[in-house]
Design an enzyme around this catalytic site. Structure first.
Site, short mmCIF file in Angstrom:
data_model
loop_
_atom_site.label_atom_id
_atom_site.label_comp_id
_atom_site.label_asym_id
_atom_site.label_seq_id
_atom_site.Cartn_x
_atom_site.Cartn_y
_atom_site.Cartn_z
N ASN A 1 84.96 8.99 29.87
CA ASN A 1 84.54 10.30 30.41
C ASN A 1 85.10 10.43 31.81
OD1 ASN A 1 83.40 13.07 29.66
ND2 ASN A 1 82.67 12.56 32.00
N HIS B 1 82.42 10.64 3.81
CA HIS B 1 83.53 9.97 3.11
C HIS B 1 84.42 11.13 2.49
CE1 HIS B 1 84.68 9.32 -1.36
NE2 HIS B 1 85.26 7.90 -0.83
#
Length: 411
Positions: free
Chosen positions: A317, A215
């Site tokens: 990837n 947060h």
């Protein structure tokens, strides 16, 4: 010597019991045989002395012409006597017919009137050893069975402790070890439960800290993105937005890796084939060269969100560093095997395992073009490992890199 010892504690205790019982068995049989031989020898001499003395007294009480008949009457299959006139050469004279002297099994005794008595006693036969051998064998077998039961009772808490230790770090609720058994085992179980409680508290504290960090970091990023929108230079605004996107992606990847098992997703049956087809289709929609080969359906009990994230990281990837990806799914019955091949330069052999380490990136990939936080493969191996599977990398002979993912089906 160590190679001859069993690997488990129970096996070593059983081996000690077997060796001890064998030594006890052989020793008890030897002691029994030795004692029996000594006892039989003493009994033989005593019985022979008493029978010879009794025969000598009986023969001495009758006239000489009846002594031969009496000696034949006193003879038996195991004891023979013969009366003869004249002294016996080298014989032992019985001066007292009630003597307790120990005599041999065969010989002659001179009588008071100058005659002598010849005797022969058959050796006493020992009782059959079958009963003794059977009793000692039964006793040894009983001790062995009792020892096996005791070993199982001792080893059971240790097996439970080992199983609980193996469950640490895996998905699911932790289970305390029963604090029972011998004192040492109870102390080990209590120490383990205390350690497990401390680990649970540390994980809970880390989870709360991660939520706060997530947060606190995303809030200033949102403010920066808002302020970047007021920049007049479009190129500078694009660069700032790109940096913010990269930072947000790195924060998300880091939090996803650090959360690990804390995402308690429920295990459900999911279609892995549909999952891979969706990921390949999404990549194609973004202009990437990705193809799928395999069955149209392959179901597996799994945590679908975590598994999909792992597949996405491996495919992403391959596309980033290999320009294209070929995804092949094989349903082998007891396990699912997924191969993701790319057309890139591959990875040096000595770094095939290093790339799974958190935040590890090859030097060639440290640029804005490829991006990445070095956590994609680490997150993939972590998620697949929680399903009991494995992820390995292999350089292909014709060029490119292959990522092999194996997912076992639960029994």
């Amino acid at each position: 010597m160590r190679r001859l010892l069993p690997g488990s504690l129970a096996g070593r205790i059983i081996l000690v019991l077997l060796v001890g019982l064998m030594a006890f068995h052989v020793g008890s049989l030897w002691l029994h045989q030795t004692g029996s031989d000594i006892l039989l020898g003493n009994t033989q001499q005593k019985v022979t002395s008493e029978r010879v003395a009794a025969a000598a007294r009986a023969i001495g009480m009758v006239p000489p012409d009846a002594r031969e008949a009496v000696s034949q009457a006193l003879s038996s299959p195991g004891f023979q006597v013969r009366w003869q006139s004249g002294a016996a050469t080298g014989a032992t004279a019985a001066q007292d017919l009630a003597t307790t002297a120990r005599l041999e099994a065969e010989g002659a005794v001179n009588l008071p009137d100058g005659s002598h008595l010849w005797y022969h006693a058959d050796p006493l036969q020992a009782q059959p050893e079958h009963a003794t051998l059977l009793s000692t064998t039964a006793m040894a077998f009983g001790i062995l069975v009792l020892g096996l039961l005791v070993v199982r009772l001792i080893a059971r808490p240790l097996r439970e402790l080992s199983g609980a230790a193996d469950r640490i770090g895996r998905p699911g609720q932790t289970v305390t070890v029963p604090e029972e058994g011998p004192r040492e085992v109870r102390q080990a179980a209590q120490a383990f439960n205390r350690m497990q409680a401390r680990i649970d508290r540390l994980i809970a504290d880390r989870t709360q800290a991660l939520a706060a960090v997530s947060h606190d970091l995303r809030t200033p990023l949102a403010r920066l993105r808002l302020r970047a929108g007021f920049l007049e230079d479009a190129e500078v605004q694009r660069q700032v937005d790109a940096d913010l996107d990269e930072m947000e992606a790195m924060i998300g990847a880091t939090l996803a890796y650090l959360r690990g098992n804390e995402e308690q997703e429920e295990v459900r049956s999911a279609d892995v084939a549909a999952m891979l087809q969706t990921l390949c289709g999404d990549a194609e929609d973004m202009g990437r060269s990705v193809i799928y080969e395999g069955p149209s359906q392959a179901r597996l009990p799994c945590r679908a969100i975590a598994l999909k994230r792992a597949f996405a990281n491996v495919i992403d990837n391959a596309v980033k560093y290999g320009t294209s990806a070929r995804v092949v799914l094989a349903d082998c019955g007891r396990e699912l095997v997924v191969h993701v091949d790319d057309a890139g330069p591959g990875v040096p052999e000595e770094q095939l395992e290093s790339v799974f380490q958190p935040f590890y990136r090859l030097e060639e990939s440290r640029n804005r073009g490829t991006g990445g936080s070095g956590l994609g493969l680490a997150i993939a191996r972590q998620a697949i490992g929680h399903h009991g599977g494995s992820v390995t990398l292999q350089n292909l002979a014709g060029g490119g890199l292959r990522a092999s993912i194996r997912l076992p089906r639960p029994a």
